[in-house]
Design a protein around this motif. Structure first.
Motif, PDB file in Angstrom:
ATOM      1  N   ASN A 345      42.976  39.782  25.166  1.00  0.00           N
ATOM      2  CA  ASN A 345      41.850  39.475  24.779  1.00  0.00           C
ATOM      3  C   ASN A 345      41.201  37.772  25.473  1.00  0.00           C
ATOM      4  N   TYR A 346      42.478  37.802  26.586  1.00  0.00           N
ATOM      5  CA  TYR A 346      42.163  36.282  27.050  1.00  0.00           C
ATOM      6  C   TYR A 346      43.052  36.505  28.257  1.00  0.00           C
ATOM      7  N   ALA A 347      42.303  35.997  29.576  1.00  0.00           N
ATOM      8  CA  ALA A 347      42.345  36.524  30.160  1.00  0.00           C
ATOM      9  C   ALA A 347      41.815  35.377  31.829  1.00  0.00           C
ATOM     10  N   PHE A 348      42.471  34.416  32.596  1.00  0.00           N
ATOM     11  CA  PHE A 348      42.509  33.367  33.153  1.00  0.00           C
ATOM     12  C   PHE A 348      42.049  34.021  34.447  1.00  0.00           C
ATOM     13  N   TYR A 349      41.219  33.397  35.516  1.00  0.00           N
ATOM     14  CA  TYR A 349      40.720  33.844  36.608  1.00  0.00           C
ATOM     15  C   TYR A 349      41.558  33.779  37.819  1.00  0.00           C
ATOM     16  N   ASN A 350      42.723  33.919  38.649  1.00  0.00           N
ATOM     17  CA  ASN A 350      43.476  34.445  39.477  1.00  0.00           C
ATOM     18  C   ASN A 350      42.721  34.854  40.803  1.00  0.00           C
ATOM     19  N   GLU A 351      44.227  34.830  41.015  1.00  0.00           N
ATOM     20  CA  GLU A 351      44.306  35.166  43.004  1.00  0.00           C
ATOM     21  C   GLU A 351      43.781  37.055  42.815  1.00  0.00           C
ATOM     22  N   SER A 352      44.746  37.727  41.841  1.00  0.00           N
ATOM     23  CA  SER A 352      44.457  39.294  41.866  1.00  0.00           C
ATOM     24  C   SER A 352      43.240  39.544  40.798  1.00  0.00           C
ATOM     25  N   ILE A 353      42.326  38.439  40.087  1.00  0.00           N
ATOM     26  CA  ILE A 353      41.563  38.876  39.474  1.00  0.00           C
ATOM     27  C   ILE A 353      39.837  38.332  41.071  1.00  0.00           C
ATOM     28  N   ARG A 354      40.179  37.931  42.004  1.00  0.00           N
ATOM     29  CA  ARG A 354      39.660  37.479  42.661  1.00  0.00           C
ATOM     30  C   ARG A 354      39.349  38.166  43.983  1.00  0.00           C
ATOM     31  N   GLU A 355      40.604  38.669  44.373  1.00  0.00           N
ATOM     32  CA  GLU A 355      40.802  40.283  44.550  1.00  0.00           C
ATOM     33  C   GLU A 355      40.190  41.161  44.988  1.00  0.00           C
ATOM     34  N   GLN A 356      40.100  41.156  42.959  1.00  0.00           N
ATOM     35  CA  GLN A 356      39.523  42.869  42.710  1.00  0.00           C
ATOM     36  C   GLN A 356      37.734  42.259  43.157  1.00  0.00           C
ATOM     37  N   MET A 357      37.199  41.011  42.715  1.00  0.00           N
ATOM     38  CA  MET A 357      35.730  40.724  42.603  1.00  0.00           C
ATOM     39  C   MET A 357      35.294  40.699  44.162  1.00  0.00           C
ATOM     40  N   PHE A 358      36.301  40.616  45.006  1.00  0.00           N
ATOM     41  CA  PHE A 358      35.693  40.091  47.097  1.00  0.00           C
ATOM     42  C   PHE A 358      35.637  41.775  46.959  1.00  0.00           C
ATOM     43  N   ARG A 359      37.036  43.255  46.222  1.00  0.00           N
ATOM     44  CA  ARG A 359      36.640  43.949  46.748  1.00  0.00           C
ATOM     45  C   ARG A 359      35.033  44.429  46.318  1.00  0.00           C
ATOM     46  N   GLU A 360      35.144  44.348  44.626  1.00  0.00           N
ATOM     47  CA  GLU A 360      33.871  44.986  44.852  1.00  0.00           C
ATOM     48  C   GLU A 360      32.673  44.414  44.891  1.00  0.00           C
ATOM     49  N   ILE A 361      32.102  43.313  45.534  1.00  0.00           N
ATOM     50  CA  ILE A 361      31.065  42.416  46.477  1.00  0.00           C
ATOM     51  C   ILE A 361      31.203  43.247  47.504  1.00  0.00           C
ATOM     52  N   HIS A 362      32.758  43.807  48.689  1.00  0.00           N
ATOM     53  CA  HIS A 362      32.541  44.421  49.794  1.00  0.00           C
ATOM     54  C   HIS A 362      31.631  45.811  48.759  1.00  0.00           C
ATOM     55  N   ILE A 363      32.759  46.654  48.330  1.00  0.00           N
ATOM     56  CA  ILE A 363      31.618  47.883  47.813  1.00  0.00           C
ATOM     57  C   ILE A 363      30.342  47.785  47.579  1.00  0.00           C
ATOM     58  N   ALA A 364      30.136  46.796  47.216  1.00  0.00           N
ATOM     59  CA  ALA A 364      28.311  46.536  47.141  1.00  0.00           C
ATOM     60  C   ALA A 364      27.526  46.134  48.095  1.00  0.00           C
ATOM     61  N   ASP A 365      27.919  45.899  49.361  1.00  0.00           N
ATOM     62  CA  ASP A 365      28.017  44.814  50.112  1.00  0.00           C
ATOM     63  C   ASP A 365      27.174  46.161  51.353  1.00  0.00           C
ATOM     64  N   ARG A 366      27.956  47.302  51.297  1.00  0.00           N
ATOM     65  CA  ARG A 366      28.570  48.295  51.533  1.00  0.00           C
ATOM     66  C   ARG A 366      27.869  49.346  51.843  1.00  0.00           C
ATOM     67  N   MET A 367      26.926  49.454  50.293  1.00  0.00           N
ATOM     68  CA  MET A 367      26.215  50.419  50.013  1.00  0.00           C
ATOM     69  C   MET A 367      25.239  51.060  50.528  1.00  0.00           C
ATOM     70  N   GLY A 368      24.393  50.200  50.993  1.00  0.00           N
ATOM     71  CA  GLY A 368      22.730  50.388  52.274  1.00  0.00           C
ATOM     72  C   GLY A 368      24.184  51.167  53.777  1.00  0.00           C
TER      73      GLY A 368
END
Length: 627
Positions: A345-368
């Motif tokens: 039920n609780y999670a701290f933002y960390n490097e692993s989450i950061r990498e996952q977030m930027f992976r999603e940003i990369h996916i979203a940016d590449r869509m067009g």
């Protein structure tokens, strides 16, 4: 002398009486100016509250009518509040301008309610606020001028008039400061959530950023809190009960705040807290204790269905230089990584989450660029008659094959596109590719079967959805009844009135309508009597349990019997074994979709399958299917 006094005294008394009457008249006018200041201030505060509510998708027509009533009386001098028109031209001109701005605001509110952008409303609100200020200042200036004249009159008429004038000035000064306090209170209320009293999100951002800027060395964290399954609470126990839960939780959080800590209700059942801390574990323990204590106070009949998911972003753990919004986004992302995850039920933002977030940003940016390069490939999964083994229809699915040859599966990119509101573009792309495929088949004179396409929730609620799809269908000259629009049970549950309109519009334009994922919610059967759908897809979850369970078999048989009586075609998806197939044949299921017959395949492979030129491996008769 006495004779003079005999005549002078009456003259003095007459002068004093005249001056007193004149002074009394002036005082009356000044009191009216105070009321005008008060009510213009109310208009200023109330209009800002109306705009704040509208930008948060909350409508308060009663408050709008209240402002209309005050404005009408300010302009005419007639009404229930006792406001009188003044002869001061500048103030009257400002009132006319204020009324014009208010009329424009109401027009912008109407446009926002019809789906227009809120930016124009916010811009117009700033203009109205400035005009309201100018209106207040103009009558204040005029009131000050009249007060000066009054003081001079009172000095001339003697000590008594001086005392009266001082009293009047003191009285109105106090009233002025009370007005300022009232205006401050209204401004504070406009920056708070109406239900819980917590800060509205924009005020949280503003004051939170100020705290961060002034406390560069302090350890600060943003906690993003979201209730799980809160829709269930509202639906089962009622919105009034749900509101009580939120207010109680907000009160619990408010009681825990210390200096330089803030609370906001960002939306619905989500809260934000800016916390100061010394140790991360202490920060976590405090939040866990708050949640435990709250759950003890709020005893629910089905308490186990409600949980709290918290994402925590400590500023010291971020690499990039961010503002308050960036910290909130990262805390939100951390929360999403554990929401609805069992045992966490609780999670701290960390490097692993950061990498996952930027992976999603990369996916979203590449869509067009991926759409433009044709990297998204439409796959077809056949729907087969369990009685003849013939392919009678198909479902269009999508895969992403990058220019580097890497295959990205839907489970990775679809949630990202949905979260970033990009999924509508992909939906329409797939739909058009399906139409192009079918048109080619018609031109070849080959066999064509109906194809269903999925429509996301975001695309479904787009105003021009049916119009655009109908235009594409017409452009590719696809006959009526050959295209099936699939929407999920969740979409159907949210707004049945809207769903009824869309289904009718789809039918009018030659589309079939299908409800997908049937059985994943808890109000499906009640919808079937109202929704004029053509196809119902039983979710694969129905068939993943014990195949010999009498209860499961009884439920499936009952549902299939009901939808057959309602003249709705049935499709069972996720079928993988012969035992499942035989049971569904016995129940009268119309079509089977799953690996038992065919896995999803590219369009060319499906085309060859339909004309019998491709040796496609069938799993028929093999337990477990062919993946």
């Amino acid at each position: 002398m006495k004779k003079k006094m005999k005549f002078l005294l009456p003259i003095v008394l007459i002068i004093i009486l005249v001056m007193s009457l004149f002074s009394a008249r002036s005082i009356t006018r000044i009191r009216n100016y105070g009321k005008l200041i008060n009510y213009v201030g109310i208009v200023r505060g109330a209009t800002q509250r109306v705009i704040k509510l509208e930008t948060n998708d909350k409508q308060d027509d009663e408050l709008i009518a209240y402002v209309d009533g005050i404005m009408e009386e300010l302009l005419t001098g007639e009404g229930q509040y006792g406001l009188k028109r003044t002869s001061y031209a500048d103030f009257n001109n400002e009132l006319e301008l204020l009324n014009e701005n208010w009329s424009q605001i109401k027009k912008e509110i109407y446009d926002v309610r019809q789906g227009a952008d809120k930016e124009r409303l916010l811009k117009q609100s700033e203009e109205l606020f400035d005009v309201a200020n100018d209106t207040v200042f103009s009558i204040q200036e005029y009131s000050g001028q009249r007060s000066t004249v009054l003081v001079r009159q009172m000095v001339i008429t003697g000590v008594f008039c001086l005392i009266v004038s001082i009293f009047a000035i003191g009285y109105y000064v106090r009233k002025y400061f009370r007005l300022r306090e009232k205006t401050a209170e209204l401004a504070d209320q406009a920056g708070r959530d109406e239900l819980t009293g917590a800060y509205a999100i924009e005020r949280f951002y503003a004051e939170g950023q100020e705290i961060i800027d002034k406390n560069q060395e302090a350890k600060l964290a943003v906690v993003y809190i979201d209730f799980e399954n809160f829709k269930y609470i509202n639906d089962v126990f009622g919105y009034e009960y749900g509101d009580r839960v939120l207010k109680e939780y907000a009160r619990t959080l408010t009681d825990s705040l210390k200096e330089n800590e803030l609370l906001s209700r960002s939306m619905a059942d989500q809260f934000l807290v800016l916390r100061c801390y010394e140790d991360k574990q202490d920060l976590l323990n405090m939040q866990m204790k708050i949640d435990r204590d709250f759950m003890k106070r709020e005893v629910l009949p089905d308490k186990h269905v409600m949980a709290i998911a918290c994402g925590i972003c400590c500023i010291e753990d971020t690499i990039e230089k961010l503002d308050i919004r960036g910290f909130v986004n990262r805390a939100n992302y951390a929360q999403k990584t554990i929401k609805n995850a069992p045992g966490s039920n609780y999670a701290f933002y960390n490097e692993s989450i950061r990498e996952q977030m930027f992976r999603e940003i990369h996916i979203a940016d590449r869509m067009g660029s991926a759409l433009a390069a044709g990297e998204f490939i439409v796959y077809f999964q056949p729907k087969v008659s369990p009685y003849t083994g013939e392919i009678e229809a198909a479902e269009a699915l999508v895969r992403w094959k990058t220019s580097e040859g890497k295959m990205i599966m839907p489970g990775e990119f679809i949630p990202v596109f949905e979260k970033e509101h990009l999924i509508g573009r992909l939906d329409q792309y797939v739909f058009e590719e399906v139409c192009r495929f079918m048109q080619d088949r018609y031109r070849e004179g080959a066999r064509v079967v109906p194809v269903s396409v999925n429509v996301s929730k975001i695309r479904f609620y787009t105003a021009d959805f049916v119009k655009n799809y109908a235009a594409i269908k017409e452009r590719y000259q696809i006959p009526d009844g050959m295209l099936e629009i699939e929407f999920t049970e969740t979409v159907a549950c949210e707004s049945q009135d809207y769903m009824l309109e869309i289904i009718k519009e789809l039918h009018d334009n030659g589309f079939q309508c299908s409800m997908d994922d049937f059985g994943t919610g808890y109000s499906s059967l009640g919808m079937l009597k109202d929704l004029e759908i053509d196809v119902l897809k039983l979710d694969a979850l129905f068939f993943r349990g014990n195949p010999d369970s009498k209860k499961e078999q009884l439920i499936v048989k009952g549902i299939l019997g009901i939808i057959k009586e309602l003249d709705i075609k049935s499709v069972a998806e996720g079928i993988e074994t012969k035992k499942q197939l035989e049971f569904l044949k016995e129940c009268g299921c119309d079509l089977i979709q799953g690996y038992y017959y065919y896995k999803p395949m590219p369009g060319e492979e499906f085309r060859k399958l339909l004309i019998g030129r491709q040796d496609v491996s069938l799993a028929s008769g093999n337990e477990g299917g062919n993946r």
